[in-house]
Design a protein around this motif. Structure first.
Motif, short mmCIF file in Angstrom:
data_model
loop_
_atom_site.label_atom_id
_atom_site.label_comp_id
_atom_site.label_asym_id
_atom_site.label_seq_id
_atom_site.Cartn_x
_atom_site.Cartn_y
_atom_site.Cartn_z
N VAL A 287 0.87 -1.18 0.00
CA VAL A 287 0.00 0.00 0.00
C VAL A 287 0.90 1.23 0.00
N LEU A 288 0.88 1.98 -1.10
CA LEU A 288 1.77 3.13 -1.21
C LEU A 288 0.98 4.42 -0.94
N SER A 289 1.06 4.86 0.30
CA SER A 289 0.28 6.05 0.66
C SER A 289 1.16 7.28 0.81
N ALA A 290 2.47 7.11 0.64
CA ALA A 290 3.38 8.25 0.85
C ALA A 290 3.13 9.35 -0.18
N ALA A 291 3.36 10.58 0.26
CA ALA A 291 3.30 11.73 -0.66
C ALA A 291 4.71 11.95 -1.17
N ALA B 130 7.74 13.19 -3.36
CA ALA B 130 8.02 14.37 -4.19
C ALA B 130 8.23 13.91 -5.63
N ASP B 131 7.57 14.58 -6.55
CA ASP B 131 7.70 14.17 -7.95
C ASP B 131 9.05 14.58 -8.54
N TYR B 132 9.62 15.66 -7.99
CA TYR B 132 10.90 16.17 -8.52
C TYR B 132 11.89 16.44 -7.38
N ASP C 170 8.94 6.95 -10.22
CA ASP C 170 7.61 6.70 -9.64
C ASP C 170 7.62 5.29 -9.02
N ILE C 171 7.52 5.24 -7.70
CA ILE C 171 7.65 3.95 -7.00
C ILE C 171 6.46 3.05 -7.34
N LEU C 172 5.26 3.63 -7.27
CA LEU C 172 4.05 2.83 -7.53
C LEU C 172 4.08 2.24 -8.95
N ALA C 173 4.43 3.08 -9.91
CA ALA C 173 4.46 2.60 -11.30
C ALA C 173 5.53 1.53 -11.48
N GLY D 291 -2.58 2.00 -4.45
CA GLY D 291 -2.00 3.33 -4.50
C GLY D 291 -2.99 4.36 -3.99
N PHE D 292 -2.50 5.56 -3.82
CA PHE D 292 -3.36 6.68 -3.43
C PHE D 292 -3.39 7.67 -4.59
N ALA D 293 -4.41 8.48 -4.64
CA ALA D 293 -4.42 9.57 -5.62
C ALA D 293 -4.93 10.79 -4.88
N GLY E 207 -7.29 6.95 -14.05
CA GLY E 207 -6.15 7.02 -14.97
C GLY E 207 -4.88 6.52 -14.28
N LYS E 208 -4.71 6.93 -13.01
CA LYS E 208 -3.50 6.51 -12.26
C LYS E 208 -3.51 5.02 -12.01
N MET E 209 -4.71 4.48 -11.68
CA MET E 209 -4.79 3.04 -11.39
C MET E 209 -4.33 2.24 -12.62
N ALA F 17 -2.56 3.42 -15.36
CA ALA F 17 -1.19 3.72 -15.79
C ALA F 17 -0.16 3.04 -14.89
N LYS F 18 -0.49 2.92 -13.59
CA LYS F 18 0.51 2.38 -12.65
C LYS F 18 0.25 0.90 -12.32
N ASN F 19 -0.73 0.30 -13.01
CA ASN F 19 -1.04 -1.12 -12.84
C ASN F 19 -1.37 -1.48 -11.39
N1 CTP Z 1 3.86 7.78 -6.10
C1 CTP Z 1 5.03 7.05 -6.04
N2 CTP Z 1 6.19 7.59 -6.48
C2 CTP Z 1 6.23 8.84 -6.97
C3 CTP Z 1 5.03 9.60 -7.03
C4 CTP Z 1 3.87 9.04 -6.58
O1 CTP Z 1 4.99 5.89 -5.58
N3 CTP Z 1 7.39 9.34 -7.37
C5 CTP Z 1 2.62 7.13 -5.65
C6 CTP Z 1 1.98 7.74 -4.41
O2 CTP Z 1 2.47 7.14 -3.24
C7 CTP Z 1 0.51 7.42 -4.63
C8 CTP Z 1 0.37 7.47 -6.16
O3 CTP Z 1 1.67 7.28 -6.67
O4 CTP Z 1 0.19 6.13 -4.21
C9 CTP Z 1 -0.22 8.72 -6.74
O5 CTP Z 1 0.46 9.84 -6.26
P1 CTP Z 1 -0.01 11.31 -6.68
O6 CTP Z 1 0.92 12.30 -6.08
O7 CTP Z 1 -1.49 11.45 -6.45
O8 CTP Z 1 0.14 11.26 -8.24
P2 CTP Z 1 1.32 11.46 -9.22
O9 CTP Z 1 1.51 10.18 -9.98
O10 CTP Z 1 2.53 12.03 -8.56
O11 CTP Z 1 0.71 12.48 -10.27
P3 CTP Z 1 0.32 14.04 -10.10
O12 CTP Z 1 1.26 14.60 -9.06
O13 CTP Z 1 0.57 14.58 -11.47
O14 CTP Z 1 -1.13 14.07 -9.73
#
Ligand code: CTP
Length: 405
Positions: free
Chosen positions: A273-277, A279-281, A307-310, A324-326, A338-340, A342-344
């Motif tokens: 279960v990947l609930s962490a927020a 950072a995308d960058y 992207d860990i979830l993907a 995953g969380f969105a 879409g996330k579900m 794309a990230k399988n």
């Molecule tokens: N996630 C992850 N690794 C990342 C970014 C996100 O594992 N680098 C995971 C989060 O833990 C969550 C899911 O992906 O379970 C969706 O995260 P979210 O921030 O909602 O979406 P993003 O894919 O980052 O897209 P966006 O920020 O464009 O909405």
């Protein structure tokens, strides 16, 4: 009642709340438990051993030896299905935290191989003293269960925190414990949970982060662990303390560290279960020294984190369930679905920041569960613990459905 036939050692220590213990014994006996009472000598000033012996129907001991007779503390510690220390004074708490053994209660506590429940009772200032706070944390880390104190009138006349939980609540707490123990559908299952934010360093004193506290993810780890799973909790920077015999905490700071920890735990995990927020960058480079204030603007080049979830979705094998969380602020449902895809993932927990009381920092959350079978469940605003329980229930449902295919 889960307490029927359970053997309980009740240790009563020196606090005014001890006067409630004959009632506590009666409730335990009424629930079908067999109760043996031991006391410290300080407790005897607050409650009569005769009263406790009468309601428990067994003699009450307070010394390691009575004359030439030895009260076998090891035997008592091994006999019990649970030891309950109620009320637990600040003094006994401090002894437990430090392994002191100068009376029968401490000797039985140190010999106990069963779960130990502690119902503290003391005045508010004592309860909030840093040494008490540390001692509670210490005995928690030893695996002891703390039955929370309540707020109300105290022996000093002050109103505040420090009252022992009411006997009815203590009995309910024990009952819940035995109920959960009997209900361990995830026994033998390994789970991976990510929680909290990640910090991406800009220079030695600054970072890019977010407002996630980790509360939701920690509640999910605890709910999975309560159902018997062995959980690896990969936790980003968070002040939360996690003490659960079934949870191993791996502390990380950056998205890259979280990725590495997940890659290590994922192959063994049947549930993730990947609930962490995350950072995308992150900054393309961390400045080795503190960046000095210079021009009116400052550009920091950012590069994308993995992207860990993907990644885990790409590695997923049959028998592995990925959640995953969105977190969305607009067009929530479409983005989440879409996330579900794309990230399988097999399931997505949709969090909308538009709902009051939901999201970062709150003790409550309001989510929608979406799964790959097309099921959609809108949950009401409720505590993060309750939300976690429903998420775990849904995970169990998906696992069972998979088994029957
Ligand atoms: N996630 C992850 N690794 C990342 C970014 C996100 O594992 N680098 C995971 C989060 O833990 C969550 C899911 O992906 O379970 C969706 O995260 P979210 O921030 O909602 O979406 P993003 O894919 O980052 O897209 P966006 O920020 O464009 O909405």
């Amino acid at each position: 009642m889960q307490l029927a036939g359970k053997k309980i050692v009740l240790a009563v220590t020196g606090s005014i709340a001890a006067y409630k213990t004959p009632h506590l014994v009666r409730l335990l006996v009424k629930a079908g438990a067999e109760v043996r009472v031991i006391t410290t000598s300080a407790a005897e000033a607050f409650v009569s051993p005769l009263a406790l012996a009468t309601v428990s129907k067994h003699s009450v001991h307070s010394n390691v030896a009575d004359g030439a007779a030895w009260n076998n503390h090891v035997e008592m510690g091994r006999w019990a299905d649970a030891m309950l220390i109620a009320p637990c004074s600040a003094n006994t708490l401090a002894k437990m935290a430090n392994g002191l053994c100068d009376n029968l209660v401490c000797a039985v506590y140190l010999s106990a191989i069963c779960p130990v429940f502690v119902a503290p009772a003391m005045d508010e200032d004592m309860w909030h003293h840093q040494s008490t706070v540390n001692n509670i944390q210490k005995i928690r880390s030893y695996g002891n269960h703390i039955i929370p104190v309540t707020h109300g009138e105290l022996a000093s006349g002050l109103i505040g925190e420090g009252r022992m939980a009411e006997p009815e609540d203590i009995v309910a707490h024990l009952n819940d414990f035995f109920e959960k123990k009997n209900d361990s559908p995830l026994k033998g299952i390994k789970a991976l949970v990510t929680a909290g934010p990640t910090y991406e360093r800009i220079d030695p004193v600054r970072f890019i982060g977010n407002f996630s506290t980790g509360k939701m993810g920690v509640a999910i780890a605890e709910a999975l662990a309560d159902k018997g799973a062995q959980v690896t909790l990969v936790l980003g920077p968070s002040h939360l303390q996690v003490f659960h015999a079934n949870i191993k905490v791996v502390k990380v700071e950056s998205a890259e560290q979280m990725y590495n920890a997940c890659m290590e735990a994922f192959p063994q995990s049947q549930i993730s279960v990947l609930s962490a927020a995350v950072a995308d960058y992150r900054p393309a480079e961390m400045a080795p020294e503190k960046i000095k204030k210079q021009g009116n603007t400052l550009d920091i080049e950012l590069v994308k984190n993995k992207d860990i979830l993907a990644t885990l979705g790409g590695l997923k094998q049959a028998g592995q369930l990925l959640v995953g969380f969105a977190l969305e602020t607009n067009d929530e449902l479409n983005h989440a679905l879409g996330k579900m895809k794309a990230k399988n993932a097999d399931m997505i927990v949709l969090n909308s920041l538009k709902d009051t009381g939901a999201g970062f920092g709150h003790d409550t959350n309001k989510v929608t569960l979406l799964d790959s079978t097309g099921d959609k469940k809108d949950l009401p605003l409720q505590s993060k613990q309750k939300v976690a329980e429903v998420i775990v229930k849904h995970i169990l449902k998906l696992r069972n459905a998979e088994k029957t295919i």
